[in-house]
Design a protein around this motif. Structure first.
Motif, PDB file in Angstrom:
ATOM      1  N   GLU A 247       0.874  -1.371  -0.052  1.00  0.00           N
ATOM      2  CA  GLU A 247      -0.076  -0.030  -0.033  1.00  0.00           C
ATOM      3  C   GLU A 247       0.849   1.238   0.136  1.00  0.00           C
ATOM      4  O   GLU A 247       1.601   1.449   0.963  1.00  0.00           O
ATOM      5  CB  GLU A 247      -0.933   0.028   1.250  1.00  0.00           C
ATOM      6  CG  GLU A 247      -1.897   0.963   1.266  1.00  0.00           C
ATOM      7  CD  GLU A 247      -2.821   0.884   0.128  1.00  0.00           C
ATOM      8  OE1 GLU A 247      -2.891   2.168  -0.635  1.00  0.00           O
ATOM      9  OE2 GLU A 247      -3.502   0.098  -0.232  1.00  0.00           O
ATOM     10  N   PRO A 248       0.861   2.251  -1.168  1.00  0.00           N
ATOM     11  CA  PRO A 248       0.188   1.918  -2.405  1.00  0.00           C
ATOM     12  C   PRO A 248       0.691   0.551  -3.113  1.00  0.00           C
ATOM     13  O   PRO A 248       1.962   0.107  -2.863  1.00  0.00           O
ATOM     14  CB  PRO A 248       0.498   3.160  -3.259  1.00  0.00           C
ATOM     15  CG  PRO A 248       1.804   3.691  -2.629  1.00  0.00           C
ATOM     16  CD  PRO A 248       1.850   3.399  -1.139  1.00  0.00           C
ATOM     17  N   ARG A 249       0.108   0.259  -4.078  1.00  0.00           N
ATOM     18  CA  ARG A 249       0.406  -0.932  -4.861  1.00  0.00           C
ATOM     19  C   ARG A 249       1.515  -0.631  -5.644  1.00  0.00           C
ATOM     20  O   ARG A 249       1.826   0.528  -6.125  1.00  0.00           O
ATOM     21  CB  ARG A 249      -0.826  -1.446  -5.884  1.00  0.00           C
ATOM     22  CG  ARG A 249      -2.141  -1.486  -5.441  1.00  0.00           C
ATOM     23  CD  ARG A 249      -1.933  -2.979  -4.521  1.00  0.00           C
ATOM     24  NE  ARG A 249      -3.397  -3.435  -4.048  1.00  0.00           N
ATOM     25  CZ  ARG A 249      -3.656  -3.223  -2.733  1.00  0.00           C
ATOM     26  NH1 ARG A 249      -2.677  -3.096  -1.891  1.00  0.00           N
ATOM     27  NH2 ARG A 249      -4.871  -3.589  -2.467  1.00  0.00           N
ATOM     28  N   GLU A 250       2.465  -1.291  -5.926  1.00  0.00           N
ATOM     29  CA  GLU A 250       3.786  -1.496  -6.575  1.00  0.00           C
ATOM     30  C   GLU A 250       3.517  -2.050  -8.110  1.00  0.00           C
ATOM     31  O   GLU A 250       4.283  -1.490  -9.067  1.00  0.00           O
ATOM     32  CB  GLU A 250       4.880  -2.406  -6.022  1.00  0.00           C
ATOM     33  CG  GLU A 250       5.157  -2.062  -4.793  1.00  0.00           C
ATOM     34  CD  GLU A 250       6.268  -2.427  -3.886  1.00  0.00           C
ATOM     35  OE1 GLU A 250       6.828  -3.345  -4.719  1.00  0.00           O
ATOM     36  OE2 GLU A 250       6.832  -2.333  -2.978  1.00  0.00           O
ATOM     37  N   GLY A 251       2.300  -2.553  -8.028  1.00  0.00           N
ATOM     38  CA  GLY A 251       2.308  -3.093  -9.608  1.00  0.00           C
ATOM     39  C   GLY A 251       3.024  -4.295 -10.059  1.00  0.00           C
ATOM     40  O   GLY A 251       3.631  -4.188 -11.374  1.00  0.00           O
ATOM     41  N   THR A 252       3.157  -5.074  -9.340  1.00  0.00           N
ATOM     42  CA  THR A 252       4.285  -6.227  -9.314  1.00  0.00           C
ATOM     43  C   THR A 252       3.412  -7.556 -10.107  1.00  0.00           C
ATOM     44  O   THR A 252       2.422  -7.688  -9.556  1.00  0.00           O
ATOM     45  CB  THR A 252       5.247  -6.719  -8.401  1.00  0.00           C
ATOM     46  OG1 THR A 252       4.468  -7.109  -7.488  1.00  0.00           O
ATOM     47  CG2 THR A 252       5.910  -5.407  -8.007  1.00  0.00           C
ATOM     48  N   PRO A 253       3.951  -8.370 -10.859  1.00  0.00           N
ATOM     49  CA  PRO A 253       3.236  -9.764 -11.036  1.00  0.00           C
ATOM     50  C   PRO A 253       2.957 -10.641  -9.907  1.00  0.00           C
ATOM     51  O   PRO A 253       2.092 -11.077  -9.884  1.00  0.00           O
ATOM     52  CB  PRO A 253       4.352 -10.286 -11.968  1.00  0.00           C
ATOM     53  CG  PRO A 253       5.100  -9.204 -12.835  1.00  0.00           C
ATOM     54  CD  PRO A 253       5.317  -8.191 -11.733  1.00  0.00           C
TER      55      PRO A 253
END
Length: 234
Positions: free
Chosen positions: A54-60
């Motif tokens: 949090e916040p999102r890192e946007g990883t697979p």
């Protein structure tokens, strides 16, 4: 309950749009998906689930965990160059339920990878336990999601807080962000994702908002990438 939801049509109207939308540039994608079905990749490219930050890192790895939060069991997720190859067990017993699962995964992919510039070009998805008549695989290109996102952003007047791109309040994780956003049920008639307010704010004289049109095109592309058993026959 689903994590993340598109600003597209919900319920019966969504299915009506999907059922009548024309295919746009998906023939080559269907061939690529078909060529990957049944293949195996290097173990060193396998991705494990990662607790979303949090916040999102946007990883697979976050994508893996968020898909499973939507009651879908991932068999494997691996990196293949700039693409992701997902294998998952479907809970669907009907075509409608299968389409809803596809919508959920596409939404999580867009909200958590595309919007966070994860550097992934495409997601290839394979159903490991298809029922008779269900698609064995499908795909979604990042560029399709980017066009959808641009259309939605272009249709907003800046007053709608439900469409933020920062990864904090757009992923719809229950209780995670503390932002007060309503939770979403992607593909269900009871979606609380701001779809109604978006449509009313951006409604055109023709009765379809820019967001609805963009969602129709995105999901049309994805649905037309589906590969069935007969497509895999020599």
């Amino acid at each position: 309950m689903t994590d993340d939801s598109p600003h597209g049509p919900s319920g019966s109207s969504r299915r009506r749009f999907l059922g009548t939308a024309a295919a746009v540039g998906t023939v080559a994608t269907a061939g690529c998906v078909g060529s990957l079905l049944g293949t195996t990749g290097s173990d060193e490219n396998e991705i494990e689930p990662v607790e979303p930050s949090e916040p999102r890192e946007g990883t697979p790895g976050e994508f893996y965990a968020l898909v499973e939060r939507n009651d879908l069991s991932i068999q494997s997720l691996r990196k293949d160059g700039s693409d992701l190859v997902l294998k998952y067990a479907s809970n669907a017993e009907t075509e409608s339920e299968s389409t809803t699962e596809l919508e959920v995964i596409t939404t999580v992919y867009n909200e958590n990878l595309v919007k966070n510039d994860a550097g992934i070009d495409m997601l290839y998805a394979e159903v490991t336990n298809p029922f008779d008549g269900q698609a064995h695989g499908w795909g979604v290109k990042t560029e399709w999601c980017e066009r959808y996102n641009a259309a939605v952003e272009g249709g907003e007047d800046g007053g709608n807080e439900s469409s933020t791109d920062d990864g904090e309040s757009s992923d719809g994780i229950e209780g995670d962000d503390g932002s007060g956003n309503n939770e979403t049920e992607s593909g269900n008639t009871s979606a609380d994702d701001g779809t109604t307010s978006n449509a009313s704010a951006n409604e055109t004289e023709g009765g379809m908002s820019a967001a609805d049109t963009a969602a129709m095109i995105l999901m049309s592309n994805v649905l037309n990438s589906r590969v069935y058993a007969e497509d895999l026959e020599d």
